[in-house]
Design a protein around this motif. Structure first.
Motif, PDB file in Angstrom:
ATOM      1  N   LEU A 103      67.511  44.565  39.533  1.00 10.13           N
ATOM      2  CA  LEU A 103      67.972  45.116  40.816  1.00 10.13           C
ATOM      3  C   LEU A 103      67.996  46.645  40.789  1.00 10.13           C
ATOM      4  CD1 LEU A 103      70.844  42.619  41.731  1.00 10.13           C
ATOM      5  CD2 LEU A 103      68.461  42.571  42.481  1.00 10.13           C
ATOM      6  N   LYS A 104      66.869  47.211  40.427  1.00 10.96           N
ATOM      7  CA  LYS A 104      66.743  48.670  40.299  1.00 10.96           C
ATOM      8  C   LYS A 104      66.353  49.277  41.640  1.00 10.96           C
ATOM      9  CE  LYS A 104      64.517  52.193  37.399  1.00 10.96           C
ATOM     10  NZ  LYS A 104      63.492  52.414  36.344  1.00 10.96           N
ATOM     11  N   SER A 105      67.313  49.383  42.528  1.00 15.34           N
ATOM     12  CA  SER A 105      67.074  49.950  43.846  1.00 15.34           C
ATOM     13  C   SER A 105      66.912  51.463  43.747  1.00 15.34           C
ATOM     14  CB  SER A 105      68.241  49.634  44.786  1.00 15.34           C
ATOM     15  OG  SER A 105      68.158  50.402  45.971  1.00 15.34           O
ATOM     16  N   PRO A 106      65.938  52.048  44.423  1.00 19.76           N
ATOM     17  CA  PRO A 106      65.771  53.504  44.399  1.00 19.76           C
ATOM     18  C   PRO A 106      66.884  54.245  45.128  1.00 19.76           C
ATOM     19  CG  PRO A 106      64.262  52.517  45.976  1.00 19.76           C
ATOM     20  CD  PRO A 106      64.897  51.385  45.238  1.00 19.76           C
ATOM     21  N   HIS A 145      72.002  50.631  37.951  1.00 18.48           N
ATOM     22  CA  HIS A 145      71.341  49.348  37.764  1.00 18.48           C
ATOM     23  C   HIS A 145      71.499  48.984  36.295  1.00 18.48           C
ATOM     24  CE1 HIS A 145      68.059  51.771  36.081  1.00 18.48           C
ATOM     25  NE2 HIS A 145      67.616  50.650  35.525  1.00 18.48           N
ATOM     26  N   ARG A 146      71.033  47.814  35.902  1.00 17.42           N
ATOM     27  CA  ARG A 146      71.202  47.448  34.504  1.00 17.42           C
ATOM     28  C   ARG A 146      69.890  46.916  33.928  1.00 17.42           C
ATOM     29  NH1 ARG A 146      74.079  42.819  36.976  1.00 17.42           N
ATOM     30  NH2 ARG A 146      73.161  40.836  36.289  1.00 17.42           N
ATOM     31  N   ILE A 147      69.813  46.998  32.607  1.00 17.30           N
ATOM     32  CA  ILE A 147      68.726  46.369  31.880  1.00 17.30           C
ATOM     33  C   ILE A 147      69.232  45.013  31.410  1.00 17.30           C
ATOM     34  CG2 ILE A 147      67.188  46.492  29.896  1.00 17.30           C
ATOM     35  CD1 ILE A 147      66.539  48.526  32.049  1.00 17.30           C
ATOM     36  N   GLU A 148      68.535  43.966  31.786  1.00 16.53           N
ATOM     37  CA  GLU A 148      68.996  42.609  31.499  1.00 16.53           C
ATOM     38  C   GLU A 148      68.188  42.010  30.348  1.00 16.53           C
ATOM     39  OE1 GLU A 148      71.643  39.498  32.456  1.00 16.53           O
ATOM     40  OE2 GLU A 148      71.393  41.313  33.665  1.00 16.53           O
ATOM     41  N   HIS A 149      68.908  41.387  29.415  1.00 16.33           N
ATOM     42  CA  HIS A 149      68.249  40.653  28.331  1.00 16.33           C
ATOM     43  C   HIS A 149      68.062  39.221  28.791  1.00 16.33           C
ATOM     44  CE1 HIS A 149      67.097  40.080  24.087  1.00 16.33           C
ATOM     45  NE2 HIS A 149      67.536  38.843  24.291  1.00 16.33           N
ATOM     46  N   VAL A 150      66.808  38.787  28.860  1.00 13.05           N
ATOM     47  CA  VAL A 150      66.518  37.456  29.392  1.00 13.05           C
ATOM     48  C   VAL A 150      65.667  36.665  28.410  1.00 13.05           C
ATOM     49  CG1 VAL A 150      66.652  38.244  31.784  1.00 13.05           C
ATOM     50  CG2 VAL A 150      64.449  38.255  30.603  1.00 13.05           C
ATOM     51  N   TRP A 151      65.700  35.350  28.600  1.00 12.50           N
ATOM     52  CA  TRP A 151      64.875  34.427  27.818  1.00 12.50           C
ATOM     53  C   TRP A 151      63.880  33.745  28.757  1.00 12.50           C
ATOM     54  CZ3 TRP A 151      69.736  35.565  26.300  1.00 12.50           C
ATOM     55  CH2 TRP A 151      69.977  35.728  24.933  1.00 12.50           C
ATOM     56  N   SER A 152      62.702  33.498  28.235  1.00 15.42           N
ATOM     57  CA  SER A 152      61.753  32.634  28.934  1.00 15.42           C
ATOM     58  C   SER A 152      61.283  31.581  27.941  1.00 15.42           C
ATOM     59  CB  SER A 152      60.564  33.435  29.474  1.00 15.42           C
ATOM     60  OG  SER A 152      59.746  33.918  28.426  1.00 15.42           O
ATOM     61  N   TRP A 153      61.031  30.396  28.440  1.00 21.14           N
ATOM     62  CA  TRP A 153      60.487  29.358  27.557  1.00 21.14           C
ATOM     63  C   TRP A 153      59.695  28.326  28.355  1.00 21.14           C
ATOM     64  CZ3 TRP A 153      66.079  29.488  27.536  1.00 21.14           C
ATOM     65  CH2 TRP A 153      66.692  28.474  28.278  1.00 21.14           C
ATOM     66  N   ARG A 154      58.885  27.595  27.599  1.00 20.05           N
ATOM     67  CA  ARG A 154      58.111  26.466  28.116  1.00 20.05           C
ATOM     68  C   ARG A 154      58.527  25.245  27.317  1.00 20.05           C
ATOM     69  NH1 ARG A 154      53.530  28.353  26.995  1.00 20.05           N
ATOM     70  NH2 ARG A 154      53.139  27.280  25.019  1.00 20.05           N
ATOM     71  N   ALA A 155      58.925  24.191  28.009  1.00 20.92           N
ATOM     72  CA  ALA A 155      59.383  22.970  27.337  1.00 20.92           C
ATOM     73  C   ALA A 155      58.640  21.768  27.888  1.00 20.92           C
ATOM     74  CB  ALA A 155      60.886  22.787  27.526  1.00 20.92           C
ATOM     75  N   LYS A 156      58.182  20.918  27.012  1.00 26.89           N
ATOM     76  CA  LYS A 156      57.475  19.701  27.410  1.00 26.89           C
ATOM     77  C   LYS A 156      58.463  18.547  27.500  1.00 26.89           C
ATOM     78  CE  LYS A 156      53.406  16.929  26.172  1.00 26.89           C
ATOM     79  NZ  LYS A 156      52.286  16.790  25.203  1.00 26.89           N
ATOM     80  N   LYS A 157      58.349  17.772  28.557  1.00 31.89           N
ATOM     81  CA  LYS A 157      59.190  16.581  28.661  1.00 31.89           C
ATOM     82  C   LYS A 157      58.603  15.496  27.773  1.00 31.89           C
ATOM     83  CE  LYS A 157      60.862  13.009  31.811  1.00 31.89           C
ATOM     84  NZ  LYS A 157      61.105  12.571  33.192  1.00 31.89           N
ATOM     85  N   ILE A 158      59.419  15.021  26.831  1.00 31.67           N
ATOM     86  CA  ILE A 158      58.935  14.044  25.862  1.00 31.67           C
ATOM     87  C   ILE A 158      59.473  12.646  26.110  1.00 31.67           C
ATOM     88  CG2 ILE A 158      58.471  15.727  24.052  1.00 31.67           C
ATOM     89  CD1 ILE A 158      61.218  15.139  22.881  1.00 31.67           C
ATOM     90  N   THR A 159      60.521  12.537  26.917  1.00 29.25           N
ATOM     91  CA  THR A 159      61.063  11.207  27.208  1.00 29.25           C
ATOM     92  C   THR A 159      61.891  11.244  28.478  1.00 29.25           C
ATOM     93  OG1 THR A 159      62.345   9.349  26.318  1.00 29.25           O
ATOM     94  CG2 THR A 159      63.171  11.548  25.870  1.00 29.25           C
ATOM     95  N   ASP A 160      62.008  10.103  29.153  1.00 27.40           N
ATOM     96  CA  ASP A 160      62.894   9.975  30.313  1.00 27.40           C
ATOM     97  C   ASP A 160      64.330   9.802  29.838  1.00 27.40           C
ATOM     98  OD1 ASP A 160      61.251  10.093  32.671  1.00 27.40           O
ATOM     99  OD2 ASP A 160      60.403   8.154  32.092  1.00 27.40           O
ATOM    100  N   VAL A 161      65.265  10.306  30.622  1.00 24.94           N
ATOM    101  CA  VAL A 161      66.689  10.049  30.380  1.00 24.94           C
ATOM    102  C   VAL A 161      67.297   9.559  31.687  1.00 24.94           C
ATOM    103  CG1 VAL A 161      66.888  11.787  28.560  1.00 24.94           C
ATOM    104  CG2 VAL A 161      67.362  12.435  30.922  1.00 24.94           C
TER     105      VAL A 161
END
Length: 447
Positions: free
Chosen positions: A340-343, A348-364
């Motif tokens: 949210l770096k508005s001019p 504003h802040r620098i945010e530490h974030v995670w991204s990932w990709r996960a495969k569905k291996i079974t129904d629950v």
């Protein structure tokens, strides 16, 4: 724009999981007991649709009352201000007057409830989904459509790199907000269908309007304006043509309104930590969106919105819980990005974030009920239980009413506290502290 048959074929009733049938701009459940309106081309698939529409109407009316009160106070301040202060107040007045009109216009198709007094709405302002109010994530609208090109580009690159190489023909984005990331992913990944879902009508209605190649003006009020002219900034927001295969839906991600395994990819941007369910329970719902072999892509922080520390999970716990609930995380990345770096805003802040990709291996198994409210609140014919918290609430507010009624312009806090202690047989020191706290709260809320 009319709904496509391809989209309608994916929809189910969030109340009973039966297929939905489109009849005269209304989606009806198979048993014809539930009916979901389509608002400006966007299906309203929140459970208890009439209740949720009314609740958002209440939130709009509460917003109007609060803004009108702020405008009245600014008008009084302007009458005795001068110089730079008068200039700033005038800018705020013009901005807030235009803002209240524009928000009401954007939400006109959604609301139907009548307006009431501000103090009533103050007491009832959590009737709608408690995790959001009308202006929750309002800044995201400006980021998505006005000044957030840097952040939007970085985010889209990160997410699309996780999707790259997947067979992502049907993507659902949970908590899409004003839609920029969902739109960028749809274009970049060349998905045949992308469905962007959210529960906030201001963000969705604004985005849907813009994607009909329309434009509108809207004022932004930066929290820390860099200079006087930035206290209220009027943006001319330009729309664009909605790409083929892109859809918005009002939907609660914890109560899926899609057939099991309707999508091959589910995306949760800035979402898993703010949704109301305990993370494990949410994963059981998330599991329903894609088939075995489908993918879950996540982006955002892990600042979990839970009162209990034990439910605020670390990344290591997230990996374990994902595996327990049918997902195998294949790739995790960490990033530091501007947020949210508005001019126009000094902070504003620098945010530490995670991204990932996960495969569905079974129904629950899905959660039997994700409703956070008890039956007696959902069915007004049910008796209200004699719970201890009602007794405490009744006692506390009876005391508050008793104390505020003692204010006559002549009586001190000490006298009121002594009377309170005598009438209720409580310690005088405790009575004094309670009395002072009440009057401090009242003063702070009104000054």
């Amino acid at each position: 724009m009319p709904l496509t048959q391809e989209l309608c074929d994916l929809l189910i009733c969030p109340a009973n999981n039966t297929p939905l049938v489109l009849k005269e701009n209304v989606l009806s459940s198979g048993d014809d007991k539930s009916h979901y309106p389509i608002i400006n081309g966007v299906p309203w698939l929140l459970p208890n649709p009439q209740n949720s529409l009314t609740d958002w109407g209440i939130k709009l009316n509460h917003f109007n009352q609060v803004l009108l009160s702020e405008i009245q106070n600014l008008e009084k301040e302007a009458a005795r201000a001068e110089g730079a202060t008068l200039d700033r107040i005038k800018r705020l007045l013009v901005g807030k007057q235009a803002f209240i009109r524009r928000v009401s216009e954007l939400l006109l198709p959604v609301v139907a409830s009548k307006s009431g007094k501000k103090n009533i709405y103050d007491a009832l302002n959590d009737r709608a989904p408690t995790t959001q109010n009308l202006l929750s994530y309002e800044a995201n609208l400006y980021r998505d459509w006005v000044w957030g090109e840097e952040e939007n580009s970085i985010t889209a690159d990160i997410v699309c790199s996780q999707i790259q190489g997947l067979d992502a023909n049907k993507i659902v984005v949970l908590g899409a907000g004003a839609g920029r990331l969902a739109l960028d992913v749809h274009k970049t990944c060349k998905s045949k269908m992308t469905v962007a879902t959210d529960i906030n009508p201001l963000l969705v209605m604004a985005a849907e309007y813009l994607l009909q190649d329309q434009s509108f003006s809207l004022y932004e009020f930066p929290l820390q304006p860099k200079k006087t002219e930035f206290v209220a900034i009027e943006h001319q927001i330009k729309g664009e043509v909605k790409p083929e295969g892109f859809h918005f839906i009002f939907s609660d991600a914890t109560k899926p309104c899609f057939k099991h395994g309707a999508f091959d990819t589910v995306l949760t941007p800035w979402f898993i930590d703010i949704q109301p369910l305990e993370f494990g329970r949410f994963l059981r719902q998330l599991n329903q969106y894609i088939p075995v072999g489908g993918y879950w892509v996540n982006f955002g922080s892990l600042v979990f919105n839970q009162r209990r520390d034990a439910l605020c999970y670390s990344i290591e716990e997230v990996v374990e819980l994902a595996n327990v609930h049918g997902f195998e995380i294949e790739n995790i990345e960490e990033h530091n990005i501007p947020y949210l770096k508005s001019p126009y805003n000094a902070g504003h802040r620098i945010e530490h974030v995670w991204s990932w990709r996960a495969k569905k291996i079974t129904d629950v198994n899905t959660v039997k009920t994700t409703q956070n409210l008890p039956l007696w609140l959902l069915d007004e014919k049910q008796p209200i239980p004699q719970a201890q918290y009602f007794q405490q609430f009744s006692f506390t507010h009876r005391i508050y009413a008793q104390l505020s009624a003692e204010v006559d312009g002549r009586t001190s806090i000490n006298k009121i506290a002594r009377k309170l202690a005598k009438q209720n047989k409580i310690d005088e020191t405790e009575a004094l502290n309670l009395t002072k706290k009440l009057f401090q709260d009242i003063y702070r809320q009104n000054n």
